[in-house]
Scaffold this motif. Structure first.
Motif, PDB file in Angstrom:
ATOM      1  N   LYS A  88       0.855  -1.177   0.000  1.00  0.00           N
ATOM      2  CA  LYS A  88       0.000   0.000   0.000  1.00  0.00           C
ATOM      3  C   LYS A  88       0.894   1.231   0.000  1.00  0.00           C
ATOM      4  O   LYS A  88       1.816   1.329   0.813  1.00  0.00           O
ATOM      5  CB  LYS A  88      -0.912   0.019   1.230  1.00  0.00           C
ATOM      6  N   VAL A  89       0.620   2.147  -0.909  1.00  0.00           N
ATOM      7  CA  VAL A  89       1.474   3.322  -1.082  1.00  0.00           C
ATOM      8  C   VAL A  89       0.696   4.585  -0.755  1.00  0.00           C
ATOM      9  O   VAL A  89      -0.429   4.784  -1.233  1.00  0.00           O
ATOM     10  CB  VAL A  89       2.012   3.404  -2.525  1.00  0.00           C
ATOM     11  N   ARG A  90       1.284   5.430   0.066  1.00  0.00           N
ATOM     12  CA  ARG A  90       0.782   6.789   0.255  1.00  0.00           C
ATOM     13  C   ARG A  90       1.728   7.719  -0.498  1.00  0.00           C
ATOM     14  O   ARG A  90       2.928   7.731  -0.247  1.00  0.00           O
ATOM     15  CB  ARG A  90       0.765   7.138   1.741  1.00  0.00           C
ATOM     16  N   GLY A  91       1.182   8.463  -1.439  1.00  0.00           N
ATOM     17  CA  GLY A  91       2.008   9.311  -2.305  1.00  0.00           C
ATOM     18  C   GLY A  91       2.153   8.736  -3.701  1.00  0.00           C
ATOM     19  O   GLY A  91       3.145   9.004  -4.388  1.00  0.00           O
ATOM     20  N   LYS A  97       5.506 -13.513   4.803  1.00  0.00           N
ATOM     21  CA  LYS A  97       4.731 -14.037   3.675  1.00  0.00           C
ATOM     22  C   LYS A  97       3.249 -13.755   3.893  1.00  0.00           C
ATOM     23  O   LYS A  97       2.700 -14.011   4.958  1.00  0.00           O
ATOM     24  CB  LYS A  97       4.970 -15.536   3.516  1.00  0.00           C
ATOM     25  N   GLY A  98       2.595 -13.199   2.862  1.00  0.00           N
ATOM     26  CA  GLY A  98       1.179 -12.872   2.934  1.00  0.00           C
ATOM     27  C   GLY A  98       0.871 -11.545   3.588  1.00  0.00           C
ATOM     28  O   GLY A  98      -0.299 -11.170   3.703  1.00  0.00           O
ATOM     29  N   ASP A  99       1.896 -10.793   4.000  1.00  0.00           N
ATOM     30  CA  ASP A  99       1.678  -9.519   4.696  1.00  0.00           C
ATOM     31  C   ASP A  99       1.411  -8.370   3.725  1.00  0.00           C
ATOM     32  O   ASP A  99       1.703  -8.461   2.521  1.00  0.00           O
ATOM     33  CB  ASP A  99       2.904  -9.162   5.545  1.00  0.00           C
ATOM     34  N   THR A 100       0.892  -7.301   4.281  1.00  0.00           N
ATOM     35  CA  THR A 100       0.731  -6.036   3.561  1.00  0.00           C
ATOM     36  C   THR A 100       1.716  -5.027   4.129  1.00  0.00           C
ATOM     37  O   THR A 100       1.789  -4.843   5.354  1.00  0.00           O
ATOM     38  CB  THR A 100      -0.704  -5.502   3.706  1.00  0.00           C
ATOM     39  N   PHE A 101       2.491  -4.399   3.259  1.00  0.00           N
ATOM     40  CA  PHE A 101       3.474  -3.400   3.674  1.00  0.00           C
ATOM     41  C   PHE A 101       2.979  -2.013   3.280  1.00  0.00           C
ATOM     42  O   PHE A 101       2.383  -1.829   2.221  1.00  0.00           O
ATOM     43  CB  PHE A 101       4.827  -3.665   3.012  1.00  0.00           C
ATOM     44  N   ARG A 102       3.273  -1.055   4.139  1.00  0.00           N
ATOM     45  CA  ARG A 102       2.899   0.330   3.880  1.00  0.00           C
ATOM     46  C   ARG A 102       4.159   1.150   3.584  1.00  0.00           C
ATOM     47  O   ARG A 102       5.149   1.054   4.311  1.00  0.00           O
ATOM     48  CB  ARG A 102       2.148   0.918   5.076  1.00  0.00           C
ATOM     49  N   ILE A 103       4.084   1.937   2.535  1.00  0.00           N
ATOM     50  CA  ILE A 103       5.226   2.753   2.110  1.00  0.00           C
ATOM     51  C   ILE A 103       4.718   4.165   1.812  1.00  0.00           C
ATOM     52  O   ILE A 103       3.728   4.336   1.101  1.00  0.00           O
ATOM     53  CB  ILE A 103       5.905   2.166   0.852  1.00  0.00           C
ATOM     54  N   SER A 104       5.403   5.161   2.378  1.00  0.00           N
ATOM     55  CA  SER A 104       5.058   6.561   2.135  1.00  0.00           C
ATOM     56  C   SER A 104       6.113   7.201   1.235  1.00  0.00           C
ATOM     57  O   SER A 104       7.315   7.049   1.479  1.00  0.00           O
ATOM     58  CB  SER A 104       4.969   7.338   3.455  1.00  0.00           C
TER      59      SER A 104
END
Length: 277
Positions: free
Chosen positions: A69-72, A236-243
């Motif tokens: 998931k990306v913010r920006g 494995k199977g996770d959701t990562f957040r990146i700004s």
């Protein structure tokens, strides 16, 4: 000439060179490879290494069922033309480099990231890597590798291509108040950014590795390195957040004339995105 792609990431020879105590103990290394998920990393690398570069990264993330998931996103959709630099925190030691290549590389396939020699073991990602070896700087051969890497990085940017840095030079660690955060960003990297005079995009990776991994790093960086594969498969199977932050223009960078001032400013701009709304 590009080096041939090695289908494994870490095999017995790699591990005994990294930790000489394992020399002559192939059965023990085999056992540890299974326990530390090195065998799984070798499998996933072999499964995707025939399509090196950005396609390899996408295949690896698909095999791990990782979502980003990306913010920006608007910044990624409107990247500067020509050369620019990204600076990022380094909380994962492997997955952040992989995800960074996906983020930027799917928009600019000429994107490269300066990495240490540990990540350079992932040979299918070498089309997007410029390798240096900060850990062995007293070794003339290793120092020569780093000098070549720095020269290659400067040429890459001056020819109009984007380049990524993890300015800490190593994975995040405990601070004095027991938070997990990057160490001081390396002045050598910041001075390189000053010389290149191109826009800088800060990118913040939310999260961190396990506490066990971080504690091992306090004991010996080689133990931490051997734990990296299991850290990857733990997610494995996770959701990562990146700004992703707005580009910082060269004239703004010039307002911070020393490496210490600019390093502090860029790290602050990156960590300012720490809160996820």
């Amino acid at each position: 000439m590009a080096q041939p792609i090695k289908r494994t990431v870490l095999d017995y020879d790699d591990i005994r060179q990294m930790v000489p105590w394992f020399d002559g103990k192939p059965r023990l290394v085999s056992f540890l490879s299974r326990m530390l998920a090195i065998d799984k990393v070798n499998w996933i690398h072999d499964h995707n290494c025939d399509t090196p570069g950005v396609p390899f990264v996408q295949g690896l993330l698909n095999d791990l069922n990782i979502t980003i998931k990306v913010r920006g996103q608007e910044v990624l959709d409107n990247l500067p033309q020509g050369a620019f630099i990204t600076v990022s925190n380094h909380p994962f030691g492997a997955l952040d480099g992989i995800m960074l290549i996906k983020l930027i590389g799917e928009h600019r396939d000429d994107f490269k990231v300066m990495v240490n020699m540990i990540l350079n073991y992932i040979s299918a990602m070498r089309p997007n890597f410029i390798a240096v070896d900060a850990l062995q700087s007293d070794d003339p051969a290793k120092r020569a590798v780093s000098m070549r890497g720095i020269a290659q990085a400067m040429t890459h940017v001056r020819e109009g291509h984007p380049l990524g840095f993890f300015p800490a030079g190593a994975v995040s660690k405990f601070t004095h108040d027991l938070h997990i955060e990057d160490r001081q960003w390396q002045p050598s990297v910041i001075r390189l950014i000053q010389k290149l005079k191109v826009p800088v995009i800060p990118i913040y990776f939310h999260g961190h590795n396990s506490i066990t991994f971080t504690i091992l790093g306090m004991i010996d960086w080689r133990l931490r390195t051997l734990k990296l594969p299991s850290e990857v498969f733990r997610r494995k199977g996770d959701t990562f957040r990146i700004s992703v932050g707005q580009p910082i223009l060269p004239e703004t960078l010039a307002q911070h004339p020393t490496a210490d001032e600019l390093g502090t400013f860029l790290k602050q701009q990156t960590y300012a995105m720490k809160q996820w709304d």
